[in-house]
Design a protein around this motif. Sequence first.
Motif, PDB file in Angstrom:
ATOM      1  N   TRP A 111       8.285   9.761  -4.614  1.00  0.00           N
ATOM      2  CA  TRP A 111       8.518   8.371  -4.994  1.00  0.00           C
ATOM      3  C   TRP A 111       8.404   7.466  -3.775  1.00  0.00           C
ATOM      4  CZ3 TRP A 111       9.138   6.523  -9.850  1.00  0.00           C
ATOM      5  CH2 TRP A 111       9.417   7.447 -10.862  1.00  0.00           C
ATOM      6  N   PHE A 112       7.820   6.280  -3.980  1.00  0.00           N
ATOM      7  CA  PHE A 112       7.687   5.259  -2.942  1.00  0.00           C
ATOM      8  C   PHE A 112       7.850   3.892  -3.579  1.00  0.00           C
ATOM      9  CE2 PHE A 112       4.808   8.766  -1.948  1.00  0.00           C
ATOM     10  CZ  PHE A 112       5.302   9.163  -0.721  1.00  0.00           C
ATOM     11  N   CYS A 113       8.176   2.893  -2.765  1.00  0.00           N
ATOM     12  CA  CYS A 113       8.091   1.515  -3.247  1.00  0.00           C
ATOM     13  C   CYS A 113       6.615   1.260  -3.534  1.00  0.00           C
ATOM     14  CB  CYS A 113       8.558   0.524  -2.184  1.00  0.00           C
ATOM     15  SG  CYS A 113      10.280   0.665  -1.703  1.00  0.00           S
ATOM     16  N   ILE A 150       3.524   1.988  -0.613  1.00  0.00           N
ATOM     17  CA  ILE A 150       2.430   2.954  -0.681  1.00  0.00           C
ATOM     18  C   ILE A 150       1.085   2.238  -0.762  1.00  0.00           C
ATOM     19  CG2 ILE A 150       2.458   3.317  -3.188  1.00  0.00           C
ATOM     20  CD1 ILE A 150       1.999   6.003  -0.429  1.00  0.00           C
ATOM     21  N   LEU A 151       1.051   1.062  -1.369  1.00  0.00           N
ATOM     22  CA  LEU A 151      -0.195   0.289  -1.395  1.00  0.00           C
ATOM     23  C   LEU A 151      -0.541  -0.239  -0.005  1.00  0.00           C
ATOM     24  CD1 LEU A 151       0.274  -1.524  -4.799  1.00  0.00           C
ATOM     25  CD2 LEU A 151      -1.407   0.255  -4.261  1.00  0.00           C
ATOM     26  N   GLN A 152       0.462  -0.544   0.811  1.00  0.00           N
ATOM     27  CA  GLN A 152       0.199  -0.949   2.194  1.00  0.00           C
ATOM     28  C   GLN A 152      -0.357   0.221   2.999  1.00  0.00           C
ATOM     29  OE1 GLN A 152       3.843  -2.639   3.688  1.00  0.00           O
ATOM     30  NE2 GLN A 152       3.207  -4.717   3.127  1.00  0.00           N
ATOM     31  N   VAL A 153       0.143   1.428   2.751  1.00  0.00           N
ATOM     32  CA  VAL A 153      -0.408   2.606   3.422  1.00  0.00           C
ATOM     33  C   VAL A 153      -1.893   2.712   3.100  1.00  0.00           C
ATOM     34  CG1 VAL A 153      -0.372   5.143   3.473  1.00  0.00           C
ATOM     35  CG2 VAL A 153       1.771   3.867   3.519  1.00  0.00           C
ATOM     36  N   HIS A 205     -11.269   5.504   0.152  1.00  0.00           N
ATOM     37  CA  HIS A 205     -10.644   6.805  -0.071  1.00  0.00           C
ATOM     38  C   HIS A 205      -9.187   6.615  -0.477  1.00  0.00           C
ATOM     39  CE1 HIS A 205     -14.087   8.817   1.673  1.00  0.00           C
ATOM     40  NE2 HIS A 205     -14.031   7.970   2.683  1.00  0.00           N
ATOM     41  N   PRO A 206      -8.676   7.511  -1.303  1.00  0.00           N
ATOM     42  CA  PRO A 206      -7.254   7.418  -1.645  1.00  0.00           C
ATOM     43  C   PRO A 206      -6.399   7.695  -0.417  1.00  0.00           C
ATOM     44  CG  PRO A 206      -8.195   9.419  -2.551  1.00  0.00           C
ATOM     45  CD  PRO A 206      -9.325   8.651  -1.944  1.00  0.00           C
ATOM     46  N   CYS A 207      -5.214   7.123  -0.413  1.00  0.00           N
ATOM     47  CA  CYS A 207      -4.319   7.392   0.716  1.00  0.00           C
ATOM     48  C   CYS A 207      -3.718   8.777   0.549  1.00  0.00           C
ATOM     49  CB  CYS A 207      -3.246   6.320   0.823  1.00  0.00           C
ATOM     50  SG  CYS A 207      -2.082   6.258  -0.526  1.00  0.00           S
TER      51      CYS A 207
END
Length: 141
Positions: free
Chosen positions: A28-30, A34-37, A45-47
């Motif tokens: 789980w992430f905020c 995770i979108l900032q990552v 590419h996916p993070c």
Amino acid sequence: MDGPTDYDFCSICQANFHIPCQANCSHWFCGNCILQVWNYGSALHPCKCPLCRREITLLVPSEVSSRQRHDPGVAEVLQRTERYNHIFGERSNGLMQRMQDLPFLLRRLLQDLINPQRSLPLVMRARVFLAVKSSLSNMQL
């Protein structure tokens, strides 16, 4: 469980969850974290999960977050999450990725079947179908 536990926190920002999203690796992430990552990496590419380093090909917001769509901040993060899922959730993944995602997807599907108020996004239903279909076809070989 439809969200992270109450005593848990986001491993990226080290704070209480804000718009919690579950990745296909079950962490789980905020949503915004995770979108900032992803934004700081390659947009093509996916993070990778900051905890287990698996590619994140699907982000599922918690039910509580989905019900808060009327809030403009929440709506914007959910819209970006849907965009991420559209880009990376619908693409063809290798057999290993499908097999790794299968427990996560089946658990989410079971939650959807138990609670008729919930509705899995189409992309998740398609991923469950494709994962099960490819797993069965590979077992027959």
